[in-house]
Design a protein around this motif. Structure first.
Motif, PDB file in Angstrom:
ATOM      1  N   SER A 166       0.826  -1.212   0.000  1.00 42.69           N
ATOM      2  CA  SER A 166       0.000   0.000   0.000  1.00 42.69           C
ATOM      3  C   SER A 166       0.861   1.263   0.000  1.00 42.69           C
ATOM      4  O   SER A 166       0.645   2.181  -0.803  1.00 42.69           O
ATOM      5  N   ILE A 167       1.849   1.315   0.903  1.00 40.86           N
ATOM      6  CA  ILE A 167       2.685   2.518   0.998  1.00 40.86           C
ATOM      7  C   ILE A 167       3.549   2.663  -0.244  1.00 40.86           C
ATOM      8  O   ILE A 167       3.752   3.780  -0.753  1.00 40.86           O
ATOM      9  N   ALA A 169       2.786   1.755  -3.278  1.00 42.54           N
ATOM     10  CA  ALA A 169       1.919   2.256  -4.348  1.00 42.54           C
ATOM     11  C   ALA A 169       1.610   3.734  -4.151  1.00 42.54           C
ATOM     12  O   ALA A 169       1.657   4.524  -5.104  1.00 42.54           O
ATOM     13  N   LEU A 170       1.317   4.136  -2.919  1.00 44.41           N
ATOM     14  CA  LEU A 170       0.953   5.526  -2.637  1.00 44.41           C
ATOM     15  C   LEU A 170       2.109   6.479  -2.900  1.00 44.41           C
ATOM     16  O   LEU A 170       1.950   7.516  -3.567  1.00 44.41           O
ATOM     17  N   VAL A 171       3.287   6.138  -2.392  1.00 39.92           N
ATOM     18  CA  VAL A 171       4.461   7.004  -2.571  1.00 39.92           C
ATOM     19  C   VAL A 171       4.849   7.094  -4.039  1.00 39.92           C
ATOM     20  O   VAL A 171       5.183   8.181  -4.544  1.00 39.92           O
ATOM     21  N   GLN A 172       4.789   5.979  -4.753  1.00 39.50           N
ATOM     22  CA  GLN A 172       5.146   5.989  -6.170  1.00 39.50           C
ATOM     23  C   GLN A 172       4.172   6.841  -6.979  1.00 39.50           C
ATOM     24  O   GLN A 172       4.583   7.566  -7.893  1.00 39.50           O
ATOM     25  N   PHE A 173       2.884   6.779  -6.650  1.00 38.44           N
ATOM     26  CA  PHE A 173       1.880   7.556  -7.381  1.00 38.44           C
ATOM     27  C   PHE A 173       2.177   9.054  -7.288  1.00 38.44           C
ATOM     28  O   PHE A 173       2.225   9.759  -8.307  1.00 38.44           O
ATOM     29  N   PHE A 174       2.396   9.548  -6.077  1.00 35.50           N
ATOM     30  CA  PHE A 174       2.648  10.975  -5.912  1.00 35.50           C
ATOM     31  C   PHE A 174       4.025  11.383  -6.448  1.00 35.50           C
ATOM     32  O   PHE A 174       4.201  12.499  -6.952  1.00 35.50           O
ATOM     33  N   GLY A 447       3.946  -2.881  -5.351  1.00 40.79           N
ATOM     34  CA  GLY A 447       3.083  -1.716  -5.162  1.00 40.79           C
ATOM     35  C   GLY A 447       3.470  -0.560  -6.065  1.00 40.79           C
ATOM     36  O   GLY A 447       2.610   0.086  -6.676  1.00 40.79           O
ATOM     37  N   THR A 448       4.764  -0.298  -6.183  1.00 43.06           N
ATOM     38  CA  THR A 448       5.217   0.802  -7.046  1.00 43.06           C
ATOM     39  C   THR A 448       4.938   0.505  -8.516  1.00 43.06           C
ATOM     40  O   THR A 448       4.616   1.411  -9.282  1.00 43.06           O
ATOM     41  N   ALA A 451       1.194   1.217  -9.099  1.00 41.50           N
ATOM     42  CA  ALA A 451       0.923   2.659  -9.116  1.00 41.50           C
ATOM     43  C   ALA A 451       1.514   3.337 -10.344  1.00 41.50           C
ATOM     44  O   ALA A 451       0.999   4.360 -10.810  1.00 41.50           O
TER      45      ALA A 451
END
Length: 575
Positions: A166-167, A169-174, A447-448, A451
């Motif tokens: 989850s983290i 994916a989130l960090v890679q998206f932003f 995750g990355t 994303a």
């Protein structure tokens, strides 16, 4: 009798060397995946950086038998001969298990395997002790086993898988929103700030995860503990200024620096903390042997309370172990196979898929598409268009002989993989959670890649099937490690030294057979490559290359035709 146990110590030393080789072959994916996938650094330099990290980690390793000290089983409840049988069963099982995963090219956790092997062997030995004592019942097994530790490990597996994915994916998206895929167009101060944040996180990870628990940490403990916020703020300012200087004056690509430092830190942490998974058992066995031989007490009467305390290690042995790990990094073909799995599942764009789609992967893709459709209803149209522009990849043409040089993913994603994995592992360590470096690094990479829109409509079902296969393998590791270690411990207790000799010969036979089979597969894989990487400049070169291709095609056609005829004759509709 003492000679028998000394021979067992020698056998454990040999098994430890083999375990180092098969263990490093599996865990190398943890710290090499990002650097190799992004091709930010040349393969030779990647290996040099990782090798230095592994050696530094080995030198700073505490060398303790962590799982024994923390109480997977209660050492005082066992005698010396029983402990030696447990340790022998653990090492035999660990080598076979990790070698199977390496041959299949599947990354697994050496920490989880060693924990559940100890648990399985200890449970088997406890049951044998209880069955021989009329005053005991199976309810008394908890006097021998600390079941809370096993439950904590399982909880750590589930938690690390979800949080890391989850983290990541989130960090890679932003990060992609900020960077986009046009890395050359970014202002220098953005690169400098990113470098400051990333390198600060990685260096902090080196001290918290790589140094904590080692003798060297005590000298700097008063400077680090309680000063986390100040250290991070100071690190961000200092590293941002250094990054700006490197970018502006020396024209350095700061992303390459981040990937290099991140690779070093993860290699160091792996060696410093996971080295005990391979040599901890033999070191504990040697300390047990020394204590027993000096006591003059029979082996079946000498209580092993000594293992409840900290088990010291020989720095020279740790350096030698680090040397074996470095040699394995450079020459292990199985390590390349495991790395290939991680890179293949996280690569950008389509290509050959190693895993087949399953009903579970198709169901998850449909569920993900429904969630995405729901989110699209909530996001304004202008925002969606802006986000889409940040994920547009620039198109460029490569000559035929250079097409194989395209990286699996870019340096932004490689940097995020290393930074996020480092932060999560350091946080987990500070909270004393039993996180596995394999689980965290692999799930962050998955995750990355999700994303980063690396999983398209065509490839998503195959990638998710691969991720589910790897995760399933992790749980299979625990089950197989526990069961097989218990069986081996029972057989050793039944047959004694003779059974140990038989099992050791079996291990050597299976490892040799797996090595030969893996080498043959690698040769077949190379032979099936239709296009060679070298350019062909002469008529003879064209003729020779075309001849090779025609031979390969005819060979495959003959094999396919034979299969069709045989299955048609057998009326096998499926095949």
């Amino acid at each position: 009798m003492e000679n028998i146990y000394f021979l067992m110590i020698l056998a454990l030393a040999l098994l430890a060397t083999i375990d180092l080789i098969v263990g490093v072959s599996n865990d190398a994916v943890n710290f090499l995946n990002s650097a190799i996938g992004s091709k930010a650094i040349s393969p030779k330099n990647i290996m040099i950086i990782a090798s230095i990290g592994v050696l530094v980690g080995a030198i700073t390793s505490s060398g303790m038998m962590e799982v024994a000290r923390k109480g997977i089983f209660v050492p005082s409840q066992f005698y010396f001969n029983e402990i030696m049988y447990i340790f022998m069963a653990v090492m035999i099982t660990d080598i076979l298990l990790l070698d199977i995963f390496n041959t299949l090219g599947m990354p697994t956790s050496t920490t989880v395997s060693i924990v559940f092997e100890l648990l399985g062997a200890a449970v088997a030995m406890s049951i044998l002790k209880i069955s021989a004592d009329e005053t005991k019942s199976m309810a008394d097994i908890w006097e021998y086993i600390n079941h809370e530790k096993a439950l904590l490990i399982i909880f750590g597996i589930l938690l690390s898988v979800v949080i890391a994915f989850s983290i990541g994916a989130l960090v890679q998206f932003f990060s992609r929103i900020v960077y986009s895929f046009n890395l050359q167009e970014k202002k220098s101060y953005i690169n400098a700030l990113f470098g400051g944040l990333a390198i600060t996180a990685i260096t902090y990870f080196i001290f918290i995860k790589g140094m904590k628990g080692t003798p060297y940490y005590t000298n700097t403990k008063h400077l680090i503990e309680g000063q986390t916020l100040n250290i991070l703020l100071m690190g961000i300012v200092v590293w941002t200024l250094i990054s700006q200087l490197l970018i502006s004056v020396f024209k350095v690509n700061i992303l390459k620096i981040i990937i290099g430092v991140g690779t070093f830190s993860l290699a160091m942490a792996f060696s410093g903390n996971d080295l005990v998974n391979f040599v901890g058992v033999p070191i504990a066995a040697w300390n047990s042997f020394e204590a027993w031989s000096a006591s003059g007490v029979p082996a079946h009467e000498f209580s092993m309370e000594i293992l409840a305390a900290k088990v010291p290690s020989n720095p020279l042995l740790l350096i030698l172990a680090g040397g074996v790990m470095v040699i394995t990094l450079w020459f292990s073909k199985k390590a390349k196979t495991v790395i290939e799995t991680g890179v293949n599942l996280s690569r950008q764009g389509d290509g050959h898929e190693k895993f087949q789609a399953t009903q579970a992967s198709r169901g998850l893709v449909r569920f993900g598409m429904l969630i995405n459709a729901g989110l699209n209803l909530l996001i304004p149209e202008k925002t969606k268009k802006y986000i889409d522009t940040r994920f547009e990849r620039p198109s460029f043409a490569l000559s035929k002989d250079k097409s194989y040089e395209v990286p699996a993913f870019d340096m932004v994603r490689a940097s995020i993989n290393l930074v996020v994995a480092g932060i999560l592992i350091s946080v987990g360590t500070s909270l004393k959670l039993p996180l596995s470096t394999t689980y965290v690094t692999f799930m962050v990479a998955m995750g990355t890649s999700l994303a980063d829109r690396a999983w398209g409509r065509e490839s998503a079902v195959y990638r998710i099937a691969g991720v589910l296969s790897v995760i399933g393998g992790w749980f299979l590791t625990a089950i197989v490690a526990f069961t097989f270690s218990a069986i081996v411990a029972f057989l050793i207790n039944l047959g004694g030294p003779s059974m140990i000799a038989i099992l050791l010969l079996t291990v050597l036979f299976l490892i040799t057979r797996n090595y030969i089979k893996h080498s043959q597969k690698e040769k077949e894989k190379e032979a099936k490559k239709a296009i060679k990487k070298e350019t062909v400049d002469t008529i003879n070169g064209v003729i020779n290359e075309s001849s090779d291709h025609i031979i390969q095609v005819l060979g495959r056609v003959r094999k396919l035709y034979s299969n069709v005829v045989i299955n048609l004759a057998d009326q096998n509709l499926d095949k």
